[in-house]
Design a protein around this motif. Sequence first.
Motif, mmCIF file in Angstrom:
data_model
loop_
_atom_site.group_PDB
_atom_site.id
_atom_site.type_symbol
_atom_site.label_atom_id
_atom_site.label_comp_id
_atom_site.label_asym_id
_atom_site.label_seq_id
_atom_site.Cartn_x
_atom_site.Cartn_y
_atom_site.Cartn_z
ATOM 1 N N GLY A 88 -3.036 69.225 82.371
ATOM 2 C CA GLY A 88 -2.060 68.835 83.387
ATOM 3 C C GLY A 88 -2.454 67.542 84.071
ATOM 4 N N THR A 89 -3.749 67.390 84.386
ATOM 5 C CA THR A 89 -4.207 66.158 85.025
ATOM 6 C C THR A 89 -4.001 64.959 84.108
ATOM 7 N N VAL A 144 8.297 64.117 83.628
ATOM 8 C CA VAL A 144 7.160 64.701 82.907
ATOM 9 C C VAL A 144 5.951 64.787 83.827
ATOM 10 N N ILE A 145 5.815 63.835 84.785
ATOM 11 C CA ILE A 145 4.721 63.940 85.751
ATOM 12 C C ILE A 145 4.896 65.205 86.591
ATOM 13 N N LEU A 146 6.142 65.474 87.022
ATOM 14 C CA LEU A 146 6.381 66.698 87.805
ATOM 15 C C LEU A 146 6.096 67.938 86.968
ATOM 16 N N MET A 147 6.412 67.895 85.676
ATOM 17 C CA MET A 147 6.115 69.053 84.832
ATOM 18 C C MET A 147 4.617 69.243 84.662
ATOM 19 N N SER A 148 3.851 68.156 84.622
ATOM 20 C CA SER A 148 2.396 68.289 84.519
ATOM 21 C C SER A 148 1.820 68.885 85.797
ATOM 22 N N ILE A 149 2.439 68.570 86.947
ATOM 23 C CA ILE A 149 1.986 69.195 88.197
ATOM 24 C C ILE A 149 2.209 70.703 88.128
ATOM 25 N N GLU A 150 3.316 71.134 87.510
ATOM 26 C CA GLU A 150 3.537 72.570 87.353
ATOM 27 C C GLU A 150 2.455 73.189 86.478
ATOM 28 N N LEU A 151 1.983 72.454 85.458
ATOM 29 C CA LEU A 151 0.893 72.966 84.621
ATOM 30 C C LEU A 151 -0.356 73.177 85.455
ATOM 31 N N ILE A 152 -0.665 72.222 86.357
ATOM 32 C CA ILE A 152 -1.857 72.363 87.198
ATOM 33 C C ILE A 152 -1.735 73.603 88.075
ATOM 34 N N VAL A 182 5.348 77.972 96.838
ATOM 35 C CA VAL A 182 5.188 76.559 97.175
ATOM 36 C C VAL A 182 5.591 75.684 95.998
ATOM 37 N N ALA A 183 5.323 76.136 94.771
ATOM 38 C CA ALA A 183 5.715 75.351 93.595
ATOM 39 C C ALA A 183 7.231 75.237 93.505
ATOM 40 N N VAL A 184 7.933 76.328 93.827
ATOM 41 C CA VAL A 184 9.396 76.287 93.818
ATOM 42 C C VAL A 184 9.900 75.264 94.829
ATOM 43 N N ALA A 185 9.361 75.332 96.070
ATOM 44 C CA ALA A 185 9.808 74.421 97.122
ATOM 45 C C ALA A 185 9.523 72.977 96.734
ATOM 46 N N LEU A 231 7.150 73.289 77.973
ATOM 47 C CA LEU A 231 6.597 73.846 79.211
ATOM 48 C C LEU A 231 7.044 75.291 79.376
ATOM 49 N N ILE A 232 8.281 75.598 78.982
ATOM 50 C CA ILE A 232 8.732 76.999 79.033
ATOM 51 C C ILE A 232 7.853 77.868 78.145
ATOM 52 N N VAL A 233 7.515 77.367 76.945
ATOM 53 C CA VAL A 233 6.644 78.128 76.031
ATOM 54 C C VAL A 233 5.278 78.355 76.680
ATOM 55 N N SER A 234 4.755 77.306 77.327
ATOM 56 C CA SER A 234 3.452 77.427 77.974
ATOM 57 C C SER A 234 3.499 78.434 79.118
ATOM 58 N N LEU A 235 4.599 78.426 79.886
ATOM 59 C CA LEU A 235 4.714 79.386 80.990
ATOM 60 C C LEU A 235 4.830 80.816 80.464
#
Lengths: 102, 168
Positions: A20-21, A32-40, A70-73, B34-38
Amino acid sequence: MPAIGTGHYVVVSTALLLIGTLGVLTRRNIVVILMSIELILNAVNINLIAFSRHYGNVSGQIFAMFVITVAVAEAAVGLGILIALFRNKGSVLADEIDLLKW
Amino acid sequence: MLDAVFFYSFALLTLAGAVLTITQNSAVHSAIWLIVSLLGVAGLYLLQHAEFLFAVQIVLYIGGIMVLFLFVIMLVNLDEAAKQSQFNKQWWLALACVLGVGTEIFYVLAKGAGTFVLPAPGSSAGQMGNTEVIGVALFRDYLLPFEIASVLLLAAIVGSVVMAKRRV
């Protein structure tokens, strides 16, 4: 094969955090940066759940639930900002947002 | 043994989905991976006997946040962005830093590997289901953070509506 212990989950969580980082630091597209934050955030959640089971304490799962809240918000407001940015600048690439660059 | 098979398959799903998320050119493909990863992460929660969070992860994260991401990707026209280079000019520096930090963390984990054993389940493990335990903890010990979370969500709703609406 050794039994799957808490250490295995910590390794998975660390690897997900590093991926994610790398995504946050490397990509130009803000979505995609926001999606990587979700991975973190998910990496942190895996860690919390693993230690919640390790110590038999449900507080880790409660904390993980608040992290999801918090991730949702943050995702909602962040994507709203992205829409406003796109409407004004016409671009979603991070290095084209350089009005404040000296 | 079956436990190990499930763990490795969910872990592989999670990490492979994550790597594919950050490397795809199209943003929609990144969202799908990302859905797959989640889903892999939800499976890991289930293996740790966190059944309520397994359900919450699928319904909220995949059904809520990722659908929101897909809507925004549709609203924001990404065709122009897809034709350009997707990675920074400093991607090698980011990769070097991440590999350095990763080496440090894995070294520390390897040093402490002997302490990571799961304890035997307690005698009261089967009394209450996972959802009941979370319900009791959330509404008794963590009532104040729960109420503050609802204020946070209100702020997020108002904020996202204000940010996204058209200026009149």
